[in-house]
Motif scaffolding. Sequence first.
Motif, PDB file in Angstrom:
ATOM      1  N   ILE A   1       0.876  -0.984   0.081  1.00 46.03           N
ATOM      2  CA  ILE A   1      -0.437   0.321   0.225  1.00 46.03           C
ATOM      3  C   ILE A   1       0.765   1.118   0.012  1.00 46.03           C
ATOM      4  N   TRP A   2       0.345   2.100  -0.867  1.00 41.51           N
ATOM      5  CA  TRP A   2       1.097   3.588  -0.301  1.00 41.51           C
ATOM      6  C   TRP A   2       0.644   4.657   0.901  1.00 41.51           C
ATOM      7  N   VAL A   3       1.448   4.869   1.570  1.00 37.81           N
ATOM      8  CA  VAL A   3       1.218   5.507   2.715  1.00 37.81           C
ATOM      9  C   VAL A   3       1.351   7.352   2.388  1.00 37.81           C
ATOM     10  N   SER A   4       0.753   7.932   3.015  1.00 45.25           N
ATOM     11  CA  SER A   4       1.778   9.789   3.197  1.00 45.25           C
ATOM     12  C   SER A   4       1.868   9.733   4.845  1.00 45.25           C
ATOM     13  N   ILE A   5       2.640   9.947   5.056  1.00 42.03           N
ATOM     14  CA  ILE A   5       3.331  10.514   6.935  1.00 42.03           C
ATOM     15  C   ILE A   5       3.222  12.238   6.518  1.00 42.03           C
ATOM     16  N   THR A   6       2.605  12.221   7.141  1.00 45.50           N
ATOM     17  CA  THR A   6       3.047  13.631   7.813  1.00 45.50           C
ATOM     18  C   THR A   6       3.207  13.764   9.993  1.00 45.50           C
ATOM     19  N   GLY A   7       4.077  14.383   9.805  1.00 44.77           N
ATOM     20  CA  GLY A   7       5.026  14.780  10.839  1.00 44.77           C
ATOM     21  C   GLY A   7       4.625  16.204  11.241  1.00 44.77           C
ATOM     22  N   TYR A  19       7.167  15.059  22.406  1.00 43.47           N
ATOM     23  CA  TYR A  19       6.863  14.911  21.630  1.00 43.47           C
ATOM     24  C   TYR A  19       6.929  14.845  20.496  1.00 43.47           C
ATOM     25  N   TYR A  20       6.622  13.934  19.371  1.00 40.56           N
ATOM     26  CA  TYR A  20       6.069  14.047  18.454  1.00 40.56           C
ATOM     27  C   TYR A  20       5.291  13.225  17.642  1.00 40.56           C
ATOM     28  N   GLU A  21       4.362  14.032  17.108  1.00 42.00           N
ATOM     29  CA  GLU A  21       3.501  13.250  16.586  1.00 42.00           C
ATOM     30  C   GLU A  21       2.953  13.130  14.770  1.00 42.00           C
ATOM     31  N   SER A  22       2.544  12.082  14.778  1.00 46.36           N
ATOM     32  CA  SER A  22       2.722  11.589  12.890  1.00 46.36           C
ATOM     33  C   SER A  22       1.102  11.226  13.019  1.00 46.36           C
ATOM     34  N   PHE A  23       0.682  11.374  11.500  1.00 45.43           N
ATOM     35  CA  PHE A  23      -0.520  10.918  10.742  1.00 45.43           C
ATOM     36  C   PHE A  23      -0.331  10.196   9.811  1.00 45.43           C
ATOM     37  N   PHE A  24      -0.302   9.061   9.798  1.00 47.96           N
ATOM     38  CA  PHE A  24      -0.921   8.013   8.665  1.00 47.96           C
ATOM     39  C   PHE A  24      -1.829   8.015   7.506  1.00 47.96           C
ATOM     40  N   GLN A  25      -1.401   8.210   6.310  1.00 46.57           N
ATOM     41  CA  GLN A  25      -2.914   8.126   5.380  1.00 46.57           C
ATOM     42  C   GLN A  25      -2.818   6.969   4.036  1.00 46.57           C
ATOM     43  N   ILE A  27      -3.442   6.618   0.602  1.00 46.13           N
ATOM     44  CA  ILE A  27      -3.252   6.818  -0.269  1.00 46.13           C
ATOM     45  C   ILE A  27      -2.924   5.754  -1.769  1.00 46.13           C
ATOM     46  N   THR A  28      -3.437   4.647  -1.228  1.00 43.89           N
ATOM     47  CA  THR A  28      -3.128   3.682  -2.286  1.00 43.89           C
ATOM     48  C   THR A  28      -4.426   4.314  -3.867  1.00 43.89           C
ATOM     49  N   GLU A  29      -5.632   4.291  -2.817  1.00 47.38           N
ATOM     50  CA  GLU A  29      -6.548   4.314  -4.305  1.00 47.38           C
ATOM     51  C   GLU A  29      -5.696   5.757  -5.652  1.00 47.38           C
ATOM     52  N   ARG A  30      -5.192   7.207  -4.130  1.00 45.81           N
ATOM     53  CA  ARG A  30      -5.191   7.785  -5.335  1.00 45.81           C
ATOM     54  C   ARG A  30      -3.671   8.110  -5.973  1.00 45.81           C
ATOM     55  N   LYS A  31      -3.163   6.712  -5.048  1.00 47.25           N
ATOM     56  CA  LYS A  31      -1.811   6.843  -6.944  1.00 47.25           C
ATOM     57  C   LYS A  31      -1.907   5.398  -7.683  1.00 47.25           C
ATOM     58  N   ARG A  32      -3.066   4.748  -7.411  1.00 44.28           N
ATOM     59  CA  ARG A  32      -3.612   3.484  -8.979  1.00 44.28           C
ATOM     60  C   ARG A  32      -4.252   4.765  -9.062  1.00 44.28           C
ATOM     61  N   VAL A  33      -5.228   5.643  -9.010  1.00 42.64           N
ATOM     62  CA  VAL A  33      -6.152   6.418  -9.992  1.00 42.64           C
ATOM     63  C   VAL A  33      -5.208   7.409 -10.909  1.00 42.64           C
ATOM     64  N   HIS A  34      -3.761   7.855 -10.213  1.00 33.92           N
ATOM     65  CA  HIS A  34      -3.353   8.723 -10.845  1.00 33.92           C
ATOM     66  C   HIS A  34      -2.476   7.880 -11.635  1.00 33.92           C
ATOM     67  N   GLU A  35      -2.004   6.486 -11.547  1.00 32.43           N
ATOM     68  CA  GLU A  35      -1.108   6.110 -12.798  1.00 32.43           C
ATOM     69  C   GLU A  35      -2.312   5.670 -13.603  1.00 32.43           C
ATOM     70  N   GLU A  36      -2.906   5.464 -13.493  1.00 32.13           N
ATOM     71  CA  GLU A  36      -4.147   5.696 -15.031  1.00 32.13           C
ATOM     72  C   GLU A  36      -4.727   6.378 -15.709  1.00 32.13           C
ATOM     73  N   LEU A  37      -4.464   7.813 -14.742  1.00 32.72           N
ATOM     74  CA  LEU A  37      -4.671   8.453 -15.502  1.00 32.72           C
ATOM     75  C   LEU A  37      -3.064   8.690 -15.941  1.00 32.72           C
ATOM     76  N   GLU A  38      -1.955   8.801 -15.662  1.00 33.77           N
ATOM     77  CA  GLU A  38      -0.648   8.645 -16.528  1.00 33.77           C
ATOM     78  C   GLU A  38      -0.968   8.108 -17.848  1.00 33.77           C
ATOM     79  N   GLU A  39      -1.168   6.908 -17.179  1.00 33.00           N
ATOM     80  CA  GLU A  39      -1.196   5.572 -18.926  1.00 33.00           C
ATOM     81  C   GLU A  39      -2.179   6.605 -19.984  1.00 33.00           C
TER      82      GLU A  39
END
Length: 182
Positions: A1-7, A19-25, A27-39
């Motif tokens: 899966i593709w993950v976007s990490i913001t911290g 402390y450090y805080e991070s957010f994981f999202q 983004i697998t579907e977004r990457k798949r759509v992006h690859e389809e659009l490139e194709e």
Amino acid sequence: IWVSITGRRVLAPDGTTLYYESFFQDITERKRVHEELEEISKVASLAQRASHFGMFRSDIKRRRTYWSPEVFEMHGLDAASTEPSRQVWLQKIVHPEDRDQTARAVEEAMNGPDGAFYCEFRTAVGERWMLGVGQLYRDAEGQPDHFVGIDIEITRHKMAEQALRESEERYRGLFESAGDAM
């Protein structure tokens, strides 16, 4: 899966790290759509080259125009030194004798009820024939928003039309002069 990490680092009032805080999202579907659009973009570009046409899009409100690389290539224009616009299109691409009728066709599309653009014109360089086909889209208030379309090279078609007309005229002349003999 593709993950976007913001911290980020969370600091105490004295500037020390608490402390450090991070957010994981995911983004697998977004990457798949992006690859389809490139194709799809690659296939569209191949189709443009094979079919001798170029695409354009004019964002009327932002006054920005996009031409596909094929438009620049078809007309021998340098993309790095040519800023796409309706004025550049009329001055550098459309033959001087066809500019008025082509500009009128654009204005009719901009002001007409259906926003359709259809116009045959010769090119300024090399006198090839092009067919411009486009569509104006309006915003929710009915104001012109953007204009999209294609320029298709139709030189072979126009040459075939001319050859057919000349052939018909030759044979018509033969038949008319041979009428008494028949």
